[in-house]
Write a protein that holds these residues in place. Structure first.
Motif, mmCIF file in Angstrom:
data_model
loop_
_atom_site.group_PDB
_atom_site.id
_atom_site.type_symbol
_atom_site.label_atom_id
_atom_site.label_comp_id
_atom_site.label_asym_id
_atom_site.label_seq_id
_atom_site.Cartn_x
_atom_site.Cartn_y
_atom_site.Cartn_z
ATOM 1 N N SER A 46 0.743 -1.604 -0.121
ATOM 2 C CA SER A 46 0.353 -0.100 0.054
ATOM 3 C C SER A 46 0.747 0.923 -0.394
ATOM 4 N N SER A 49 2.538 1.398 -3.159
ATOM 5 C CA SER A 49 1.484 1.737 -4.189
ATOM 6 C C SER A 49 1.281 3.093 -4.597
ATOM 7 N N GLU A 50 1.398 4.584 -3.613
ATOM 8 C CA GLU A 50 0.784 5.584 -2.858
ATOM 9 C C GLU A 50 1.953 6.196 -3.692
ATOM 10 N N GLU A 54 2.480 11.393 -3.740
ATOM 11 C CA GLU A 54 2.720 12.172 -2.641
ATOM 12 C C GLU A 54 2.959 13.427 -3.400
#
Length: 58
Positions: A46, A49-50, A54
């Motif tokens: 997670s 994947s982010e 950002e």
């Protein structure tokens, strides 16, 4: 051109082992990758994947 390469390679002793080694390296790499994907923590997946979303990259 291919006939020249094929003819030249047939004269080398033990050349048949190289395709086998290449296949084993390829197969082992993907088995290890497959294992890593299923054992990786969900939090890590997670978080990674982010990363592109950002705003600041520090």
């Amino acid at each position: 051109m291919f006939k020249f390469v094929k003819g030249y390679m047939e004269t080398i002793d033990g050349v048949a082992i190289y395709p086998i080694i290449s296949l084993l390296i390829f197969f082992i790499f993907f088995v290890v990758l497959f294992g890593w994907v299923f054992t990786a923590s969900k939090d890590y997946i997670s978080e990674v994947s982010e990363l592109p979303l950002e705003k600041d990259n520090q």
